[in-house]
Design an enzyme around this catalytic site. Structure first.
Site, PDB file in Angstrom:
ATOM      1  N   SER A   1       0.797  -1.228   0.000  1.00  0.00           N
ATOM      2  CA  SER A   1       0.000   0.000   0.000  1.00  0.00           C
ATOM      3  C   SER A   1       0.829   1.278   0.000  1.00  0.00           C
ATOM      4  O   SER A   1       0.370   2.299  -0.493  1.00  0.00           O
ATOM      5  CB  SER A   1      -0.959  -0.004   1.192  1.00  0.00           C
ATOM      6  OG  SER A   1      -0.260  -0.174   2.404  1.00  0.00           O
TER       7      SER A   1
ATOM      8  N   HIS B   1      -5.396  -3.169  -2.789  1.00  0.00           N
ATOM      9  CA  HIS B   1      -4.966  -2.270  -3.866  1.00  0.00           C
ATOM     10  C   HIS B   1      -4.826  -2.974  -5.217  1.00  0.00           C
ATOM     11  O   HIS B   1      -4.378  -2.372  -6.187  1.00  0.00           O
ATOM     12  CB  HIS B   1      -3.653  -1.585  -3.501  1.00  0.00           C
ATOM     13  CG  HIS B   1      -3.763  -0.747  -2.278  1.00  0.00           C
ATOM     14  ND1 HIS B   1      -4.266   0.535  -2.285  1.00  0.00           N
ATOM     15  CD2 HIS B   1      -3.506  -1.035  -0.977  1.00  0.00           C
ATOM     16  CE1 HIS B   1      -4.283   1.009  -1.050  1.00  0.00           C
ATOM     17  NE2 HIS B   1      -3.821   0.071  -0.237  1.00  0.00           N
TER      18      HIS B   1
ATOM     19  N   LYS C   1     -11.828   1.112  -1.915  1.00  0.00           N
ATOM     20  CA  LYS C   1     -10.744   1.678  -2.724  1.00  0.00           C
ATOM     21  C   LYS C   1     -11.207   1.742  -4.183  1.00  0.00           C
ATOM     22  O   LYS C   1     -12.014   2.592  -4.504  1.00  0.00           O
ATOM     23  CB  LYS C   1      -9.471   0.901  -2.454  1.00  0.00           C
ATOM     24  CG  LYS C   1      -8.976   1.301  -1.051  1.00  0.00           C
ATOM     25  CD  LYS C   1      -7.893   0.492  -0.451  1.00  0.00           C
ATOM     26  CE  LYS C   1      -7.572   1.090   0.925  1.00  0.00           C
ATOM     27  NZ  LYS C   1      -6.996   0.126   1.852  1.00  0.00           N
TER      28      LYS C   1
HETATM   29  C1  LIG Z   1      -6.929  -0.038   3.248  1.00  0.00           C
HETATM   30  C2  LIG Z   1      -6.328  -1.366   3.528  1.00  0.00           C
HETATM   31  C3  LIG Z   1      -6.934  -2.255   4.421  1.00  0.00           C
HETATM   32  C4  LIG Z   1      -8.093  -1.866   5.278  1.00  0.00           C
HETATM   33  O1  LIG Z   1      -9.266  -1.783   4.555  1.00  0.00           O
HETATM   34  P1  LIG Z   1     -10.455  -0.872   5.145  1.00  0.00           P
HETATM   35  O2  LIG Z   1     -11.657  -1.363   4.457  1.00  0.00           O
HETATM   36  O3  LIG Z   1     -10.086   0.542   4.811  1.00  0.00           O
HETATM   37  O4  LIG Z   1     -10.483  -1.109   6.625  1.00  0.00           O
HETATM   38  C5  LIG Z   1      -6.392  -3.515   4.541  1.00  0.00           C
HETATM   39  N1  LIG Z   1      -5.289  -3.879   3.858  1.00  0.00           N
HETATM   40  C6  LIG Z   1      -4.666  -3.037   3.012  1.00  0.00           C
HETATM   41  C7  LIG Z   1      -3.460  -3.487   2.277  1.00  0.00           C
HETATM   42  C8  LIG Z   1      -5.166  -1.742   2.838  1.00  0.00           C
HETATM   43  O5  LIG Z   1      -4.526  -0.888   2.047  1.00  0.00           O
END
Ligand SMILES: *Cc1c(COP(=O)(O)O)cnc(C)c1O
Length: 392
Positions: free
Chosen positions: A186, A214, A246
């Site tokens: 990330s 991602h 996302k």
């Molecule tokens: C954003 C993210 C999460 C968490 O997801 P949310 O739905 O925002 O709680 C988990 N793992 C990774 C790699 C992320 O980037």
């Protein structure tokens, strides 16, 4: 008579000292009130900015179609789910979304979680415990580290994207062995060597869990993620986690895998059992966003083109880059204060890009995290590079 506050026992005085330290180290975090706008823009204090800091990779967070689907579902079902999934909170929109996500990822079944953070915690707690081992890439997302710590299994971290380091740790691990990795890292944007990791897990009996936060919507022919792009199906990558906030522009998360895995999670994932189901309107919005993301291939093509344009233009200007082929394009700076100063300077020119500092990334590796979106035009991206080159 009030007792005098003892030092270390006075809540605010103790916390204030810690906050002052953080501020002095250039690590203080502040929120701002931002309105997301179409076209990869965001409005801040009455002014529009080009936003290169969101995870809205496909530009769906502001698309009218998911919003309209949510509005319709709000009228049909009301604002709240009213209960946890296992009580009376699991409605037709949730059920349909789970089936569509299973179909999309090529898995037997999918299970909705309220957030990716909670999905990761639930997976680790349900699949590993005392006497077991969880193996994680050193640069995994914080939620995966917290997941391992909360599971009571032994946590072993291996060198970033290094299958040999993982192999060595796997061969000496006790109990059940759960390997958890980001598919796309990330804060770095590089992709885990998933095919090699899957092969190691197959050879040594490790259970592979891939976090596609991602990768989903971004990689693979229809956006099924990095595991699919590496040719890994349910038997090679049996525990697949994806997020809905996302690229899909909504909120929530899911786990996809075998019928047995999903039944086990329903019984044992505490972050699934003991929480309220997300509002049905959100499931409706995500269903629409998923359909749009599969159909509108141009969004992934535009995203890839914007990513290529950014890298080529930045390289031509001598801007340092990291080895990433995804829309996460960090500019390494090292010093956290430098990252903050650059982020503020960009903002004064109308661009939002986030300074990422420890403890989100290791000490000495502060960076500007630039993320591209299908909502940006190639001209938007060129403009960003031009301003970045002036400021660096
Ligand atoms: C954003 C993210 C999460 C968490 O997801 P949310 O739905 O925002 O709680 C988990 N793992 C990774 C790699 C992320 O980037």
């Amino acid at each position: 008579m009030p007792r005098p506050a003892k030092s270390g026992h006075n809540l605010d005085a103790t916390l204030e000292a810690g906050l002052a330290e953080r501020e002095a180290a250039g690590l203080y975090r502040r929120r701002r009130t931002i309105q997301r706008r179409p076209g990869g823009r965001a409005r801040l204090a009455g002014r529009d900015f080009l936003d290169f800091s969101s995870n809205d990779y496909l530009g769906l967070a502001c698309d009218p179609r998911p919003a309209e689907a949510a509005a319709q579902a709000l009228r049909d079902y009301g604002s709240g789910s009213g209960a946890a999934h296992l009580i009376t909170g699991h409605g037709p929109e949730h059920e349909a979304l789970e089936q569509e996500l299973a179909d999309f990822t090529g898995r037997d079944r999918a299970l909705l979680f309220s957030t990716g953070y909670m999905a990761n915690i639930g997976i680790a707690q349900a699949l590993a415990g005392r006497g077991d081992t969880i193996l994680e890439d050193r640069l995994n997302h914080a939620s995966l580290l917290d997941a391992a710590l909360s599971s009571r299994a032994r946590l072993k971290r291996y060198a970033h994207a290094d299958p040999a380091a993982l192999a060595e740790r796997l061969s000496t691990a006790d109990g059940r062995r759960l390997v958890m990795t980001d598919s796309v890292f990330s804060m770095d944007g590089d992709i885990a060597p998933l095919a090699e990791i899957a092969e190691l897990c197959a050879d040594q009996g490790g259970w592979l869990m891939v976090d596609e936060a991602h990768g989903l919507g971004v990689l693979g022919p229809e956006g099924q993620g990095a595991a699919a792009a590496a040719g890994l199906g349910q038997s090679e990558a049996p525990i697949l986690m994806g997020t809905l906030g996302k690229a899909l522009g909504g909120f929530g998360a899911f786990v996809a895998g075998s019928e047995t895995l999903i039944e086990h999670l329903i019984q044992h994932a505490r972050t699934y059992v003991y929480t309220t189901a997300t509002p049905p309107a959100m499931a409706a919005a995500v269903r629409r966003a998923l359909a749009v993301s599969r159909e509108e291939v141009w969004r992934r093509e535009r995203l890839a083109e914007n990513t290529r344009t950014f890298r080529e233009a930045a390289e031509a200007q001598g801007i340092p880059l990291m080895p990433s082929s995804t829309p996460i394009q960090p500019v390494p700076l090292g010093d956290p204060t430098r990252a903050v100063v650059l982020s503020r300077a960009l903002e004064s020119k109308g661009y939002l890009a986030q300074a990422i500092r420890p403890p989100t990334v290791p000490d000495g590796t502060a960076r500007l995290r630039i993320t591209l979106s299908a909502a940006h035009s190639v001209e938007d991206v060129r403009g960003l590079v031009r301003v970045l080159a002036e400021l660096m």
